[in-house]
Design a protein around this motif. Structure first.
Motif, mmCIF file in Angstrom:
data_model
loop_
_atom_site.group_PDB
_atom_site.id
_atom_site.type_symbol
_atom_site.label_atom_id
_atom_site.label_comp_id
_atom_site.label_asym_id
_atom_site.label_seq_id
_atom_site.Cartn_x
_atom_site.Cartn_y
_atom_site.Cartn_z
ATOM 1 N N CYS A 52 0.826 -1.202 0.000
ATOM 2 C CA CYS A 52 0.000 0.000 0.000
ATOM 3 C C CYS A 52 0.862 1.255 0.000
ATOM 4 C CB CYS A 52 -0.982 -0.012 1.174
ATOM 5 S SG CYS A 52 -2.271 -1.264 0.966
ATOM 6 N N ASP A 53 2.029 1.203 0.648
ATOM 7 C CA ASP A 53 2.955 2.330 0.581
ATOM 8 C C ASP A 53 3.448 2.536 -0.852
ATOM 9 O OD1 ASP A 53 2.770 2.987 3.265
ATOM 10 O OD2 ASP A 53 4.715 2.127 3.816
ATOM 11 N N LYS A 141 12.830 -3.424 6.038
ATOM 12 C CA LYS A 141 11.642 -3.412 6.898
ATOM 13 C C LYS A 141 10.429 -3.075 6.046
ATOM 14 C CE LYS A 141 14.066 -3.866 10.689
ATOM 15 N NZ LYS A 141 14.399 -5.224 10.967
ATOM 16 N N ALA A 142 9.303 -3.679 6.355
ATOM 17 C CA ALA A 142 8.075 -3.405 5.604
ATOM 18 C C ALA A 142 7.591 -1.982 5.855
ATOM 19 C CB ALA A 142 6.984 -4.401 5.982
ATOM 20 N N THR A 143 7.583 -1.577 7.103
ATOM 21 C CA THR A 143 7.077 -0.263 7.468
ATOM 22 C C THR A 143 8.169 0.784 7.294
ATOM 23 O OG1 THR A 143 5.558 -1.273 9.037
ATOM 24 C CG2 THR A 143 5.996 1.070 9.319
ATOM 25 N N GLY A 144 7.855 1.832 6.577
ATOM 26 C CA GLY A 144 8.794 2.919 6.365
ATOM 27 C C GLY A 144 9.771 2.703 5.232
ATOM 28 N N HIS A 145 9.727 1.542 4.605
ATOM 29 C CA HIS A 145 10.698 1.232 3.559
ATOM 30 C C HIS A 145 10.525 2.126 2.333
ATOM 31 C CE1 HIS A 145 13.358 -0.740 0.848
ATOM 32 N NE2 HIS A 145 12.378 -1.093 0.054
ATOM 33 N N VAL A 146 9.300 2.351 1.897
ATOM 34 C CA VAL A 146 9.083 3.151 0.685
ATOM 35 C C VAL A 146 9.554 4.587 0.909
ATOM 36 C CG1 VAL A 146 7.380 3.990 -0.965
ATOM 37 C CG2 VAL A 146 7.262 1.626 -0.154
ATOM 38 N N ALA A 147 9.306 5.146 2.084
ATOM 39 C CA ALA A 147 9.781 6.502 2.393
ATOM 40 C C ALA A 147 11.309 6.547 2.345
ATOM 41 C CB ALA A 147 9.266 6.942 3.755
ATOM 42 N N ASP A 152 16.449 7.655 -0.657
ATOM 43 C CA ASP A 152 17.649 7.123 -1.314
ATOM 44 C C ASP A 152 17.685 7.485 -2.797
ATOM 45 O OD1 ASP A 152 18.337 5.966 1.119
ATOM 46 O OD2 ASP A 152 17.788 3.921 0.502
ATOM 47 N N LEU A 153 16.514 7.522 -3.428
ATOM 48 C CA LEU A 153 16.418 7.809 -4.869
ATOM 49 C C LEU A 153 16.259 9.299 -5.160
ATOM 50 C CD1 LEU A 153 14.044 4.891 -5.935
ATOM 51 C CD2 LEU A 153 16.541 5.004 -6.178
ATOM 52 N N GLY A 154 16.079 10.095 -4.125
ATOM 53 C CA GLY A 154 15.866 11.529 -4.332
ATOM 54 C C GLY A 154 14.536 11.865 -4.951
ATOM 55 N N VAL A 155 13.518 11.033 -4.640
ATOM 56 C CA VAL A 155 12.165 11.234 -5.194
ATOM 57 C C VAL A 155 11.285 11.842 -4.125
ATOM 58 C CG1 VAL A 155 10.142 10.077 -6.159
ATOM 59 C CG2 VAL A 155 12.429 9.290 -6.764
#
Length: 155
Positions: A52-53, A141-147, A152-155
């Motif tokens: 969902c993230d 980690k599942a939580t907070g990984h997308v952020a 890391d990608l500068g997005v």
């Protein structure tokens, strides 16, 4: 222990069915950057949070030139139900034989609740437009990984 991929390695190509049964190949994304992430099981709390993230950040990732592919050992039928239940808007692929997971170093021994077990290693990779690994992260980690990934990608 499965050998892990590193930055600069060629990304192993694959073709896997998505939640509708349509075959999706990594080579379909040549010329674009693609985030490939491996997760243990559809419809579990941590995996749902992570998926969902990605769904909720897909617009920004796509605007920055990234496609997203999720891969698990779940059956196509289980993925179809999960995609519908969570309104997931990117391909979720079935690697029921765990062949791709092993090629990418995302299946093997890991620590779980203080015990060594064999299973899916939650991992994320970024493949550049030429098909080369530009980011390899294992045991995320599942939580907070997308952020964190966006930072890391500068997005």
């Amino acid at each position: 222990m499965t050998e892990r991929l590193s930055v600069g390695d060629p990304a192993p190509d694959f073709t896997l069915p998505d939640s509708t049964g349509r075959p999706v190949s990594l080579s379909d994304f040549r010329g674009r950057s693609v985030i490939v992430y491996f997760y243990p099981a559809a419809a579990t709390p941590g995996c749902a949070k992570q998926a969902c993230d990605f769904r909720d950040n897909l617009g920004e990732l796509a605007s920055a030139g990234y496609a997203v592919l999720g891969i698990s050992p779940d059956s196509q039928a289980k993925l179809a139900k999960w995609v519908a239940a969570e309104s997931l808007t990117f391909p979720m692929l079935s690697d029921s034989e765990r062949t791709v997971m092993k090629q990418w170093g995302a299946f093997g021994e890991k620590q779980m609740y203080g015990k060594t077990v064999t299973g899916v290693i939650r991992s994320t990779f970024v493949v550049d437009p030429e098909g080369v690994i530009s980011l390899a992260q294992y045991n995320v980690k599942a939580t907070g990984h997308v952020a964190k990934l966006r930072r890391d990608l500068g997005v």
